[in-house]
Structures are given as structure tokens and as C-alpha cells.
Design an enzyme around this catalytic site. Sequence first.
Site, PDB file in Angstrom:
ATOM      1  N   GLY A  83      27.690 -39.544 -30.929  1.00  0.00           N
ATOM      2  CA  GLY A  83      27.167 -38.309 -31.485  1.00  0.00           C
ATOM      3  C   GLY A  83      25.924 -37.805 -30.792  1.00  0.00           C
ATOM      4  N   TYR A 116      22.646 -37.136 -49.938  1.00  0.00           N
ATOM      5  CA  TYR A 116      22.261 -36.818 -48.557  1.00  0.00           C
ATOM      6  C   TYR A 116      21.089 -35.840 -48.536  1.00  0.00           C
ATOM      7  CZ  TYR A 116      22.861 -35.389 -43.659  1.00  0.00           C
ATOM      8  OH  TYR A 116      22.666 -35.109 -42.326  1.00  0.00           O
ATOM      9  N   THR A 158      29.990 -33.895 -34.796  1.00  0.00           N
ATOM     10  CA  THR A 158      29.806 -35.293 -34.421  1.00  0.00           C
ATOM     11  C   THR A 158      30.799 -36.142 -35.213  1.00  0.00           C
ATOM     12  OG1 THR A 158      28.183 -35.738 -36.163  1.00  0.00           O
ATOM     13  CG2 THR A 158      27.340 -34.886 -34.047  1.00  0.00           C
ATOM     14  N   GLY A 201      22.910 -38.994 -30.849  1.00  0.00           N
ATOM     15  CA  GLY A 201      22.141 -40.053 -30.202  1.00  0.00           C
ATOM     16  C   GLY A 201      22.634 -40.335 -28.796  1.00  0.00           C
ATOM     17  N   ASP A 240      20.228 -52.524 -37.219  1.00  0.00           N
ATOM     18  CA  ASP A 240      20.513 -51.832 -38.481  1.00  0.00           C
ATOM     19  C   ASP A 240      19.165 -51.375 -39.019  1.00  0.00           C
ATOM     20  OD1 ASP A 240      20.966 -51.055 -41.093  1.00  0.00           O
ATOM     21  OD2 ASP A 240      22.229 -52.772 -41.598  1.00  0.00           O
TER      22      ASP A 240
END
Length: 265
Positions: free
Chosen positions: A27, A166, A201, A29, A72
Site C-alpha cells: 500500500g 476507525y 490500497t 507504505g 507489530d
Amino acid sequence: MAETIVVQNEKKKLEGKVIIVTGGASGIGEAMARLFANHNPSMIVIADIQDQRGNVVATSIGTQICSYIHCDVSDEPQVKSMVDFTVKNFGQLDIMFSNAGIVNACNQILGIDLSAYDRLMDVNARGMLACVKHAGKAMVDDGVKGSIVCMVSTAASLAADGHSDYTMSKHAVLGLMRSASQELGKYGIRVNCVSPSLVGTPMSCEACGTDVEGVEKRSLSSIIVITWLVLKVSHVADVVLFLASDDSAFITGHNMAVDGGYFGG
């Protein structure tokens, strides 16, 4: 007499910089890691939980300027280890692009799954805080006047129907950025956010239950009236590069919308 403007070849905006990109295996990144690589950094550290994909991306960019590490971001010790690894092996940390994040499937408020909410907040809010904390500490300790760029969303400023969890997480990151920019500014460290609208993405496609073409059509239906453009990953990447580089040396505490003007009118 009017000033003479000399146009030169585009400079390499990240000459000698050491950069971390979280969520860098795919995506936005991944796009950022590839764009950063065009600007002569000393090293780009891609951090992600997609180990196979992350290693493939790092190898394709070139192991002389790109390295992969498992991280993570919801686990603070892993974030600290990621930053420590970067500083120990490459000298210092100049730029943190804190990009890792997740989105749950449509989650209406009356039936919201709080277990899914907890995981989302662990990654999107707590993870972002851990990245800003440890990147900022490394920069302060080494006297680096660095740049921290946090990936948010138009959901940081508006409501996202069916995605209250979100939306909450992205509002939290906006507050973090504003506070951190105040605290870290005295050390010469800049902290900013980028807020794109819907972009194709893997994460947004999964959340929308469609493919990139479907996401682009949904974006197009909202934005075409304003700009006649569909938001691409490359558009977002160009803005992140601006905020990461010295081109934005006097900008901090800013949330830069990349939405075609649709949400800001």
C-alpha cells in the site's frame, strides 16, 4: 530589479537520511519506501508484520539502501526494538513515517464489536503513540532535528459512516500529532499528519469489499466534481515526501488533507 529564478534539476531531497516506514510492505507504505529510495537516503527500514512481502519489497528496492524488520506496532517493546535496531545499525533516525494501521469491516455503532475495536485502537492509536514516542526519543537523544509524519485519514476530521471505531482512532492520532508537535518542537523535531480520502490500497479494498477499480470508482463519484481526478497512492506519497523532507522545514503541527478539496470546501 526582479529576482532571477534559476531552475535546476530536481534535488535529492533525502540525501543521507535514515528513515523508518511502518506498514511498509504494501500500500502507501510500500509506495513511500520506493519514492524515498529515489532521493538518496542512507537507509530505509521497512517495518511490518508481513514478513515475506516486506523482505521482497526491501530486496527489490536494494538491500544496500533498504532493510526489513518485523514489527507489530501495537507491541511497544517491538517498536522500541525497531528504533534501536535502526539507530544501532545505521547511526541515527532522521525520518519516521508512522503509517501502519488497520480498518475493521463495516461496524455499525449499535452492534459494534468491542473486541475488534480494542485491536484496532491498539494498532491505530496506541501503536502510533509508541512510534512517535520512540522515534522522538531517538531524535532527541542524538540531537537530530527530524521529521515524524503520521498517516491518518479524512476520518480524522469527519465522520465515517459505519466505521465509528476507525474514526475514533484517527481522531486520536490527530490529537497526538498536535500535542507531540508542541512538545518536540523545542528540539527542532517536526510532527505532521497526512489525511487522504479513499485510496485504492489492499486495506481499503478489503474494507470496501471490492478491488482497486471499485475503490477508485467510489472515490471518483465523490471527487470528480471538484478535480476530475481519482486519488492515487502516488498523490499521497508526494505529500508525505514533502512533509518528510526539508522542503517543509517551517511546517509542524499540520494535518495536510489530500482529498481533492472535496471535504475542505
